[in-house]
Design a protein around this motif. Structure first.
Motif: not given
Length: 140
Positions: A32, A106, A108-115
């Motif tokens: 990211s 808001h 895809g803000l979690d870490k896995d989705s952002a990656r």
């Protein structure tokens, strides 16, 4: 009562320290962060090369003679590399911009989705750039 408070074991806090310049080579940025930095670089690249883009546009639509001049400029290998850099800059900036717009809602803000979305941006922009490079350098 105050003695009991003083003697209570303290939780060990995590230590956050600044990264020294010599430690930068050991630091691994997340995808990211890489996409965000490349988004800024691609925007700057497009801004700096805007006069070149406008010049090529002018040469391509002014007359038949200027179009032949445009073809001569565009067939030079260095110009092809500049055009390819612009294609990558535009594609990366476009894909990362869509990603940022979706994240503004808001999603895809979690870490896995952002990656996952950052890797998707990198793959799409590089794949389209590769296809344009193959076409630009005459492989297709």
């Amino acid at each position: 009562m105050s003695e009991a408070v003083r003697e209570a074991p303290r939780k060990q806090r995590r230590e956050f320290r600044n990264i020294h310049v010599t430690e930068l080579s050991n630091y691994r940025m997340p995808f990211s962060a890489i996409v965000s930095i490349l988004h800024r670089i691609s925007g700057f690249l497009m801004f700096i090369l805007l006069p070149f883009i406008l010049y090529l546009l002018q040469e391509s639509i002014r007359s038949e003679i200027s179009f032949a001049h445009f073809q001569g400029i565009a067939s030079h290998p260095f110009s092809k590399l500049v055009i390819l850099a612009l294609v990558w800059g535009y594609m990366h900036h476009f894909c990362a911009g869509i990603r940022h717009l979706v994240m503004d809602t808001h999603i895809g803000l979690d870490k896995d989705s952002a990656r996952k979305t950052s890797v998707t941006v990198l793959v799409i922009s590089l794949a389209v750039t590769l296809l344009v490079a193959l076409k630009l350098f005459g492989v297709f």
